[in-house]
Structures are given as C-alpha cells and as structure tokens.
Design an enzyme around this catalytic site. Structure first.
Site, mmCIF file in Angstrom:
data_model
loop_
_atom_site.group_PDB
_atom_site.id
_atom_site.type_symbol
_atom_site.label_atom_id
_atom_site.label_comp_id
_atom_site.label_asym_id
_atom_site.label_seq_id
_atom_site.Cartn_x
_atom_site.Cartn_y
_atom_site.Cartn_z
ATOM 1 N N GLU A 67 18.020 -20.099 16.893
ATOM 2 C CA GLU A 67 18.318 -19.012 15.956
ATOM 3 C C GLU A 67 17.756 -19.305 14.565
ATOM 4 O O GLU A 67 17.154 -18.428 13.933
ATOM 5 C CB GLU A 67 19.836 -18.802 15.826
ATOM 6 C CG GLU A 67 20.516 -18.430 17.121
ATOM 7 C CD GLU A 67 21.114 -19.628 17.857
ATOM 8 O OE1 GLU A 67 22.198 -19.480 18.446
ATOM 9 O OE2 GLU A 67 20.497 -20.724 17.849
ATOM 10 N N CYS B 15 26.390 -21.014 17.254
ATOM 11 C CA CYS B 15 27.369 -21.951 16.680
ATOM 12 C C CYS B 15 27.703 -21.483 15.256
ATOM 13 O O CYS B 15 27.084 -20.543 14.748
ATOM 14 C CB CYS B 15 26.766 -23.351 16.671
ATOM 15 S SG CYS B 15 25.438 -23.564 15.454
#
Length: 157
Positions: free
Chosen positions: A53, A81
């Site tokens: 990401e 996360c």
C-alpha cells in the site's frame, strides 16, 4: 469492475510470492485507469515500511505530482495494517477495496477500524472481500510453504 482491478492486485501479490515476500499486492485506480501498482518488498528492501500500500501510494503521488490522491481508489489483497490505513487517510484515497481480512494486524475492521471509528478529517469508503478466496489462498499457501521450509531446515541441523 471491482474484480478486474483486484485481479491486478492479485498479480502484484504473486510477484511478491515469487521473491518470497508476504504475497500482498495493491493497485491504485483513478478515472477507471490503473495509475500505480506495487507489492510487498519489506524483506527485499530491508525496510519495515515497504508494504504494498505504501509503495503504491508513493508511485501514485509521483504520477499525479500531488500528495492528495483525490478520487483515487485502492485495491489491496489483504486488509491494511495501522501504518497503511493511516497512509490511506493522509493521502485522501476515496475508496478501498479489500480482498481478505487480517485478523492479526488489520486496521480496517478486523482488529480495529481506523477508517470508520475515529474522527479523522477524511473518510474512506470500504468494500470488503473482493475475490476473497483467491487472496486467502495465496496467503495460506505462502505460510504453509514457510512452515514446511522451516521444518525441513530444522531436520538438517
């Protein structure tokens, strides 16, 4: 449409798998076109921030010449996360598509939900479980491979 772009994220996850990284892939789309793709490279780059990401956000920012990814969507094979969820908020991603959940570190609903439970200045739409079975299978196969390899390594000692 969601499945098409999640398949691109799965291709990125398979690239991570080929280099023995946790198989997570991310794709950023704007106006129906892929503008950035990335996969995990933590082990390769020896850098704890090299999640798919984060790397995709960096590429998209460079492509758009802006830190604001207004009207962009991210497709990621594994629930982000806390670090990645924070980066999504800060980059102003409009919508997040998630392949499968992360019951250990997921910050988009599994362990906590940074995208919906807090009063940040930016809200992100979430759609979960796009091509869930494929995303889960990649992760399960990878961790099975690691367990088998570790078991065999211990036998040779």
């Amino acid at each position: 449409m969601e499945e098409r772009f999640m398949r691109e994220a799965l291709k990125e996850a398979k690239k991570a798998l080929e280099i023995e990284e946790v198989p997570v892939g991310a794709v950023i789309v704007k106006d129906g076109k892929v503008i950035a793709k990335a996969h995990n490279e933590k082990e390769t780059k020896k850098n704890s921030t090299c999640h798919a990401e984060i790397l995709a956000i960096q590429k998209a920012c460079k492509k758009l010449d802006s830190w604001r990814l207004i009207d962009c969507e991210m497709y990621v094979t594994l629930e982000p996360c806390p670090m990645c969820a924070g980066a999504l908020i800060n980059s102003r991603i409009k919508k997040l598509y998630i392949g499968t959940s992360d019951e250990k570190t997921g910050a988009c609903g599994s362990v906590l939900n940074l995208l919906e439970d807090y009063k940040f200045n930016h809200k992100i739409e979430i759609e979960k479980y796009v091509l869930k079975e494929e995303a889960e299978a990649l992760l399960k196969d990878f961790f099975k491979f690691l367990r088998e390899r570790n078991k065999n390594d211990k036998k040779s000692i």
